[in-house]
Design a protein around this motif. Structure first.
Motif, short mmCIF file in Angstrom:
data_model
loop_
_atom_site.label_atom_id
_atom_site.label_comp_id
_atom_site.label_asym_id
_atom_site.label_seq_id
_atom_site.Cartn_x
_atom_site.Cartn_y
_atom_site.Cartn_z
N ILE A 118 -98.60 13.57 -47.42
CA ILE A 118 -98.39 13.45 -45.99
C ILE A 118 -98.68 14.81 -45.35
O ILE A 118 -98.36 15.85 -45.91
CB ILE A 118 -96.96 13.00 -45.67
N LYS A 119 -99.33 14.78 -44.21
CA LYS A 119 -99.61 16.02 -43.50
C LYS A 119 -98.44 16.37 -42.60
O LYS A 119 -97.81 15.50 -42.01
CB LYS A 119 -100.89 15.87 -42.66
N THR A 120 -98.17 17.65 -42.53
CA THR A 120 -97.10 18.11 -41.65
C THR A 120 -97.49 19.42 -41.00
O THR A 120 -98.16 20.25 -41.61
CB THR A 120 -95.77 18.30 -42.42
N ARG A 121 -97.08 19.58 -39.76
CA ARG A 121 -97.28 20.87 -39.09
C ARG A 121 -96.10 21.78 -39.38
O ARG A 121 -94.97 21.31 -39.56
CB ARG A 121 -97.44 20.67 -37.58
N GLN A 122 -96.38 23.06 -39.46
CA GLN A 122 -95.36 24.06 -39.71
C GLN A 122 -95.59 25.26 -38.79
O GLN A 122 -96.73 25.56 -38.41
CB GLN A 122 -95.41 24.56 -41.16
N TRP A 123 -94.52 25.93 -38.46
CA TRP A 123 -94.62 27.24 -37.84
C TRP A 123 -94.38 28.27 -38.93
O TRP A 123 -93.28 28.37 -39.49
CB TRP A 123 -93.60 27.40 -36.71
N SER A 163 -97.54 35.24 -28.37
CA SER A 163 -99.00 35.24 -28.27
C SER A 163 -99.51 36.65 -28.49
O SER A 163 -98.73 37.59 -28.65
CB SER A 163 -99.44 34.72 -26.89
N GLY A 164 -100.85 36.78 -28.51
CA GLY A 164 -101.45 38.09 -28.66
C GLY A 164 -101.78 38.42 -30.10
O GLY A 164 -101.53 37.62 -31.02
N PRO A 165 -102.33 39.61 -30.33
CA PRO A 165 -102.80 39.99 -31.67
C PRO A 165 -101.68 40.13 -32.69
O PRO A 165 -101.92 40.04 -33.89
CB PRO A 165 -103.49 41.34 -31.43
N GLU A 166 -100.44 40.37 -32.22
CA GLU A 166 -99.30 40.47 -33.14
C GLU A 166 -98.34 39.31 -32.96
O GLU A 166 -97.12 39.45 -33.09
CB GLU A 166 -98.58 41.81 -32.94
N GLN A 167 -98.90 38.14 -32.67
CA GLN A 167 -98.10 36.92 -32.53
C GLN A 167 -97.25 36.73 -33.79
O GLN A 167 -97.76 36.78 -34.91
CB GLN A 167 -99.03 35.73 -32.32
N THR A 168 -95.96 36.50 -33.60
CA THR A 168 -95.04 36.46 -34.73
C THR A 168 -95.24 35.23 -35.61
O THR A 168 -95.19 35.32 -36.84
CB THR A 168 -93.58 36.50 -34.23
N PHE A 169 -95.48 34.08 -34.99
CA PHE A 169 -95.62 32.84 -35.74
C PHE A 169 -96.97 32.19 -35.47
O PHE A 169 -97.55 32.37 -34.39
CB PHE A 169 -94.50 31.86 -35.37
N LYS A 170 -97.46 31.44 -36.44
CA LYS A 170 -98.70 30.69 -36.25
C LYS A 170 -98.46 29.23 -36.62
O LYS A 170 -97.68 28.91 -37.52
CB LYS A 170 -99.83 31.26 -37.11
N LEU A 171 -99.13 28.33 -35.92
CA LEU A 171 -99.02 26.90 -36.18
C LEU A 171 -100.04 26.51 -37.23
O LEU A 171 -101.23 26.85 -37.12
CB LEU A 171 -99.26 26.13 -34.88
N ALA A 172 -99.60 25.84 -38.26
CA ALA A 172 -100.49 25.45 -39.36
C ALA A 172 -100.20 24.02 -39.76
O ALA A 172 -99.13 23.46 -39.48
CB ALA A 172 -100.29 26.38 -40.56
N GLU A 173 -101.17 23.40 -40.41
CA GLU A 173 -100.99 22.05 -40.96
C GLU A 173 -101.21 22.10 -42.46
O GLU A 173 -102.18 22.69 -42.94
CB GLU A 173 -101.98 21.07 -40.31
N VAL A 174 -100.28 21.51 -43.19
CA VAL A 174 -100.35 21.53 -44.66
C VAL A 174 -100.10 20.12 -45.20
O VAL A 174 -99.59 19.25 -44.50
CB VAL A 174 -99.32 22.51 -45.27
N ASP A 175 -100.48 19.92 -46.44
CA ASP A 175 -100.21 18.67 -47.15
C ASP A 175 -98.96 18.82 -48.01
O ASP A 175 -98.80 19.82 -48.72
CB ASP A 175 -101.39 18.29 -48.05
N GLU A 229 -92.31 19.70 -39.56
CA GLU A 229 -92.04 18.33 -39.11
C GLU A 229 -91.48 17.47 -40.23
O GLU A 229 -90.61 16.63 -40.01
CB GLU A 229 -93.32 17.71 -38.55
N TYR A 230 -92.00 17.67 -41.44
CA TYR A 230 -91.52 16.97 -42.63
C TYR A 230 -91.24 18.02 -43.70
O TYR A 230 -91.89 19.07 -43.74
CB TYR A 230 -92.55 15.97 -43.16
N ALA A 231 -90.28 17.73 -44.57
CA ALA A 231 -89.94 18.66 -45.64
C ALA A 231 -89.52 17.90 -46.88
O ALA A 231 -88.91 16.82 -46.78
CB ALA A 231 -88.83 19.60 -45.20
N ILE A 232 -89.84 18.45 -48.03
CA ILE A 232 -89.34 17.94 -49.30
C ILE A 232 -88.32 18.94 -49.83
O ILE A 232 -88.64 20.12 -49.99
CB ILE A 232 -90.47 17.73 -50.32
N VAL A 233 -87.11 18.48 -50.05
CA VAL A 233 -86.05 19.39 -50.49
C VAL A 233 -85.26 18.75 -51.63
O VAL A 233 -85.27 17.52 -51.81
CB VAL A 233 -85.08 19.75 -49.34
N LYS A 234 -84.58 19.56 -52.39
CA LYS A 234 -83.69 19.07 -53.43
C LYS A 234 -82.53 18.31 -52.80
O LYS A 234 -81.95 18.76 -51.81
CB LYS A 234 -83.15 20.24 -54.26
N ALA A 235 -82.18 17.19 -53.38
CA ALA A 235 -81.08 16.40 -52.84
C ALA A 235 -79.78 17.20 -52.84
O ALA A 235 -78.95 17.05 -51.94
CB ALA A 235 -80.91 15.12 -53.64
#
Length: 355
Positions: free
Chosen positions: A5-10, A23-35, A111-117
Motif C-alpha cells: 500500500i502506498k502512503t504519504r509521509q512527512w 519552505s525554502g532551501p532549509e525546509q525542515t520536512f519534506k513530503l514523500a510517498e513510500v510503499d 497516513e498508514y503505518a505498520i507497527v508491532k501490536a
C-alpha cells in the motif's frame, strides 16, 4: 492485503537550529510517498486519524543534542517525523487487535503505518461521548507526565503551595487539576499567557492564575507567594527561561522544582542552557530541581490511568472540548499545525485531526 500500500509521509529533511522552516532551501520536512510491505506476524496495519503534538518532538530533531543525550532515538534525515497517533486498525496479524479497533501507537507523520501490536494501546469508547483524542493528551502520556511529575518527582502533598507554568497547556492543565483536586494541595497558582486562558485555568481548579505577559506579573506572583509562609514549595515547570528565573525567587526553603519542559527556549538553541540570573536561590533556599521523563514510570502507568478514570467519574477531573485544541488538518499541512505549539495559540492539548 494482497499487495503493498502506498502512503504519504512527512520526512525530516533538515535539522533546524532555530525555528523549523515550512519552505525554502532549509525546509525542515519534506513530503514523500513510500510503499509499505504486508504486515508480518504480531503486526498491525494502521490508518492514522489524529496526531499528538508535543514540545518534546522539537528535541528529537535538534542537531545540537547528541543522540546519547536523548531518551529516544533522534529522527534521522529521510525518516518520518516521530509522533504518537490515534489510529484505526485496517489489518491485523495479531490476536490482540481486530480490524476496526481504535488504538494509540508511536506511528510518525504518515497516513498508514505498520507497527508491532505490542506497541499499541487500545482506545476504547469514553464516557459521556468524550472524544478519543483525549487518549493523546489527558488520558495518555501527557496526563501521566503531569501525574508522575507531581507525585514521584515533586512528592507533592496537601500542605504544598504549587505553582504551574504553562498551566493552560496540555500538561499544565492536568497538573493544576491533579494538584488541587486529587492531591488536594492547599494552594495552586497557575501561570498562562492570556487573561482568557487564566480564567479557564481557574475554572479547572487553580486558586489563581497569573498572566505572565502582564506588566504586573512579577508583583502579582510576589503577592500570591508572600514570605515566609506563603512561599511556593513545589514548582511544576513546563516553560523554563524568565518564568523559571523569577519563580526561583518565590520558592521557600526546601522547595522542589519539577523540571518537565523548557518550551521558551526550544527554538533558540543558543539560549537553551543560559540566562538564569537567580541560580544562587537554589543554594540559599536549599532547593531541589529534578528533571524526568514520563517513561521512567512506565511500570506504574496502569494504576495511574485507573485513578484518572475514577477521578473522571467522581468529578475530580474536568475533560471536555475546552481541554484540547483539535485542528482539522489536510495531510499536506501537518507540519504547519505542529508549529502552533510554539505560538502559544492552543488551549489544552494540541491535536492534529486528519481530514
Amino acid at each position: 492485503m494482497e499487495e503493498s500500500i502506498k502512503t504519504r509521509q512527512w520526512q525530516l529533511a533538515h535539522k533546524p537550529r532555530h525555528e523549523p522552516q515550512l519552505s525554502g532551501p532549509e525546509q525542515t520536512f519534506k513530503l514523500a510517498e513510500v510503499d509499505l510491505p504486508e504486515p508480518k506476524d504480531d503486526e498491525v496495519l494502521l490508518k492514522l486519524l489524529s496526531y499528538s503534538n508535543d514540545p518534546a518532538q522539537r528535541g528529537w530533531i535538534d542537531p545540537d543534542i547528541p543522540a546519547e543525550r536523548l531518551y529516544v532515538p533522534p529522527v534521522k534525515i529521510g525518516q518520518p517525523m516521530s509522533a504518537f497517533g490515534l489510529a484505526e486498525v485496517v489489518e491485523s496479524k495479531s490476536s490482540k487487535f481486530s480490524k476496526g479497533d481504535t488504538v494509540t501507537a508511536p506511528t510518525g507523520w504518515t497516513e498508514y503505518a505498520i507497527v508491532k501490536a505490542g506497541s499499541c494501546q487500545p482506545a476504547k469508547d469514553l464516557p459521556s461521548g468524550l472524544s478519543k483524542t483525549h487518549y493523546l493528551g489527558a488520558l495518555g502520556l501527557t496526563g501521566l507526565t503531569a501525574y508522575f511529575g507531581l507525585t514521584e518527582v515533586g512528592q507533592t502533598t496537601k500542605d504544598d503551595v504549587v505553582v504551574v507554568s504553562g498551566a493552560a497547556g496540555a500538561t499544565g492543565m492536568m497538573a493544576v487539576q491533579i494538584a488541587k483536586k486529587i492531591i488536594g494541595s492547599k494552594k495552586v497558582i497557575g501561570i498562562a499567557g492570556t487573561d482568557e486562558k487564566c480564567r479557564w485555568v481557574e475554572k479547572l481548579g487553580a486558586d489563581v492564575c497569573l498572566n505572565y505577559k502582564s506588566k504586573s506579573f512579577a508583583e502579582d506572583l510576589k503577592k500570591e507567594t508572600p514570605a515566609p509562609d506563603g512561599y511556593a514549595s513545589v514548582f511544576y515547570d513546563n516553560v523554563g527561561g524568565e518564568i523559571l528565573d523569577l519563580t526561583l525567587t518565590r520558592m521557600g526553603s526546601g522547595g522542589r522544582i519539577i523540571a518537565c519542559g523548557a518550551i521558551s527556549s526550544y527554538n533558540t538553541s543558543a539560549e537553551r542552557t543560559t540566562g538564569l540570573k537567580n541560580w544562587f536561590e537554589i543554594i540559599i533556599m536549599r532547593l531541589k530541581a529534578q528533571g524526568f521523563i514520563v517513561l521512567d514510570y512506565a511500570n506504574k502507568f496502569g494504576q495511574a490511568i485507573e485513578l484518572f478514570n475514577k477521578s473522571l467519574q467522581d468529578g475530580k477531573l474536568t475533560l471536555d472540548e475546552s481541554s484540547e485544541t483539535v485542528v482539522k488538518t489536510p495531510f499536506e499541512d501537518v507540519p504547519k499545525t505542529w508549529l502552533k505549539l510554539f505560538e502559544g495559540s492552543n488551549q489544552g492539548k494540541l491535536v492534529t485531526q486528519l481530514v
